[in-house]
Motif scaffolding. Structure first.
Motif, PDB file in Angstrom:
ATOM      1  N   SER A   1       0.811  -1.226   0.000  1.00 10.21           N
ATOM      2  CA  SER A   1       0.000   0.000   0.000  1.00 10.21           C
ATOM      3  C   SER A   1       0.837   1.267   0.000  1.00 10.21           C
ATOM      4  O   SER A   1       0.475   2.258  -0.650  1.00 10.21           O
TER       5      SER A   1
ATOM      6  N   ILE B   1       1.934   2.011  -3.539  1.00 11.24           N
ATOM      7  CA  ILE B   1       0.764   2.357  -4.350  1.00 11.24           C
ATOM      8  C   ILE B   1       0.366   3.803  -4.095  1.00 11.24           C
ATOM      9  O   ILE B   1       0.134   4.583  -5.029  1.00 11.24           O
ATOM     10  N   ASN B   2       0.286   4.181  -2.825  1.00 11.01           N
ATOM     11  CA  ASN B   2      -0.093   5.550  -2.470  1.00 11.01           C
ATOM     12  C   ASN B   2       0.986   6.552  -2.854  1.00 11.01           C
ATOM     13  O   ASN B   2       0.679   7.679  -3.274  1.00 11.01           O
ATOM     14  N   TYR B   3       2.243   6.168  -2.695  1.00 14.27           N
ATOM     15  CA  TYR B   3       3.361   7.045  -3.079  1.00 14.27           C
ATOM     16  C   TYR B   3       3.274   7.374  -4.571  1.00 14.27           C
ATOM     17  O   TYR B   3       3.387   8.549  -4.970  1.00 14.27           O
TER      18      TYR B   3
ATOM     19  N   LYS C   1       0.663   7.101  -6.516  1.00 11.41           N
ATOM     20  CA  LYS C   1      -0.567   7.840  -6.786  1.00 11.41           C
ATOM     21  C   LYS C   1      -0.371   9.323  -6.552  1.00 11.41           C
ATOM     22  O   LYS C   1      -0.863  10.170  -7.324  1.00 11.41           O
ATOM     23  N   GLU C   2       0.372   9.676  -5.497  1.00 12.51           N
ATOM     24  CA  GLU C   2       0.665  11.077  -5.223  1.00 12.51           C
ATOM     25  C   GLU C   2       1.530  11.701  -6.312  1.00 12.51           C
ATOM     26  O   GLU C   2       1.525  12.925  -6.495  1.00 12.51           O
ATOM     27  N   LYS C   3       2.271  10.864  -7.037  1.00 10.59           N
ATOM     28  CA  LYS C   3       3.110  11.329  -8.141  1.00 10.59           C
ATOM     29  C   LYS C   3       2.380  11.222  -9.488  1.00 10.59           C
ATOM     30  O   LYS C   3       2.995  11.341 -10.548  1.00 10.59           O
ATOM     31  N   ASN C   4       1.058  10.977  -9.397  1.00 11.61           N
ATOM     32  CA  ASN C   4       0.218  10.862 -10.592  1.00 11.61           C
ATOM     33  C   ASN C   4       0.647   9.737 -11.524  1.00 11.61           C
ATOM     34  O   ASN C   4       0.621   9.877 -12.750  1.00 11.61           O
ATOM     35  N   THR C   5       1.065   8.646 -10.919  1.00  9.39           N
ATOM     36  CA  THR C   5       1.412   7.481 -11.719  1.00  9.39           C
ATOM     37  C   THR C   5       0.947   6.220 -10.993  1.00  9.39           C
ATOM     38  O   THR C   5       0.247   6.302  -9.980  1.00  9.39           O
ATOM     39  N   SER C   6       1.285   5.076 -11.520  1.00  6.85           N
ATOM     40  CA  SER C   6       0.847   3.804 -10.958  1.00  6.85           C
ATOM     41  C   SER C   6       1.936   2.766 -11.180  1.00  6.85           C
ATOM     42  O   SER C   6       2.847   2.978 -11.999  1.00  6.85           O
TER      43      SER C   6
END
Length: 292
Positions: free
Chosen positions: A168, A171-173, A175-180
């Motif tokens: 997690s 995943i969240n890191y 997401k904060e960078k606008n990627t996956s």
């Protein structure tokens, strides 16, 4: 996302597990809350069931916590039997099916389970003076990777889909960078144990991984050869530490005695020695607030 978990699990077992380790015996399930025969063996000693999520490899986890559970069993006057499983999901499922009385589960698994399963926090460990821990992002020391951005386009190991530090967090890191993970990494795999992820990086099966900092520090202290050649390139913020949880419907007398034994282990020389083997200072009471 490419999740070739079977391949990496087989590879990890082949590379890491000792061939002469005995298998953990599986116990037939039945609901002792609803069956007096299940609750009491022929010797009339009550039995309760526990699982410890596989943060280190399954056998290592079992061996580390068996002595602690034997200590608790002796002081509780109740037999404790292990129900060991490979994945965090399987442990949560056993809790949901009321086939476990208490369990030591990952923070991520707890965050999912707390709203779906009638469990409560029994006690939480204190490590290095605090009930918090971190995720470590790691890479091989021989690589030129020194920060997480350099893992773009590289292969990466997660631990378990329900792992906080082993899944997690990244995943969240991202997401904060606008990627996956699908866009950032070239390939991802699941290892189902933090030390397997460490070994996957050490042996260059993958370029990087995210692991439980507690497991990394444990290996650094007791088995430094397992992290030799591995470097930490990023540490997360602090998260609430993995808790011991208990079924809400467990007999209240047993629940209170179990909690009391755990909270007082560090005051007993034998208990303190056992806790030190798993790098736990003590157990304390805690509530949901540390997981916000």
């Amino acid at each position: 996302m490419k999740k070739n978990s079977l391949l990496i699990f087989i590879t990890a077992i082949t590379l890491i597990a000792c061939a002469d380790n005995p298998k953990i015996k599986e116990i037939e399930f039945s609901n002792y809350h609803k069956s007096e025969d299940h609750q009491h063996r022929k010797d009339s000693i009550p039995v309760i069931y526990v699982a410890v999520s596989t943060m280190i490899s399954p056998m290592e986890t079992f061996n580390l916590y068996k002595d602690v559970m034997d200590y608790i069993s002796k002081h509780l006057g109740i037999q404790i039997e292990f129900k060991q499983r490979k994945t965090y999901r399987e442990v949560n499922d056993l809790l949901a099916e009321n086939k476990l009385d208490f369990a030591f589960i990952c923070t991520g698994a707890y965050l999912e389970a707390r709203n779906e399963i009638p469990i409560e926090i029994l006690a939480v460990p204190v490590v290095n003076g605090k009930p918090y821990y971190q995720a470590y992002v790691i890479a091989n020391e021989e690589s030129q990777i020194s920060e997480i951005n350099q893992l773009k386009g590289k292969s990466f190991a997660f631990t378990d889909p329900l792992s906080n530090t082993g899944y997690s967090y990244i995943i969240n890191y991202l997401k904060e960078k606008n990627t996956s993970p699908e866009r950032f990494f070239s390939k991802t795999i699941f290892t189902y144990a933090h030390d397997y992820s460490i070994q996957a990086v050490k042996r260059k099966i993958v370029d990087g991984a995210t692991v439980d900092g507690l497991v990394f520090e444990y290996l650094k202290h007791f088995q430094p050869e397992k992290i030799a050649g591995v470097k930490v390139i990023l540490k997360s913020r602090e998260f609430g530490i993995p808790p011991f949880v208990i079924q809400k419907n467990l007999d209240n007398n047993i629940k209170q005695k179990l909690r009391s034994v755990m909270l007082n282990m560090h005051n007993d020389p034998e208990g303190k020695k056992l806790l030190s083997k798993i790098m736990i200072d003590k157990f304390i009471l805690a509530d949901d607030s540390i997981y916000r």
